[in-house]
Structures are given as C-alpha cells and as structure tokens.
Design a protein around this motif. Sequence first.
Motif: not given
Length: 60
Positions: A2-7
């Motif tokens: 998964t990827i952090s939304k912040a990134v």
Amino acid sequence: MTISKAVVLAVLRERGQHARADFVDRELPDRIDPSRHGGLLATLHLDPAGLAELAGSEPA
C-alpha cells in the motif's frame, strides 16, 4: 503493498496540482491500494512503484 496518501499528496502538491491533491485527500483512504486505485493513480500520472520508492520501505 500500500502507499501512504501523504506521499501521493506531497507529489501532487510539489507539481502544483493542488486541486487534484485536495480531491485525493477527500476521496482516498490513508493507505492506498494500487490494485484497487490503480486507475486513478494512472490518471494522475503516478507510478505506484515510484511512489513506494519515494516513501522508502513502507509496511503493507
């Protein structure tokens, strides 16, 4: 993976795409699943592998 939304938000804001960043912030969860949201990431010209690399080794 998964990827952090912040990134994702940071990349979009760095590009000056503040309206798109605001949309992503409203619509996507804090952890983005590329298999589920890959179409949106592609529309935003974001490569999931590149985003994960930017964030370093993120836990799933």
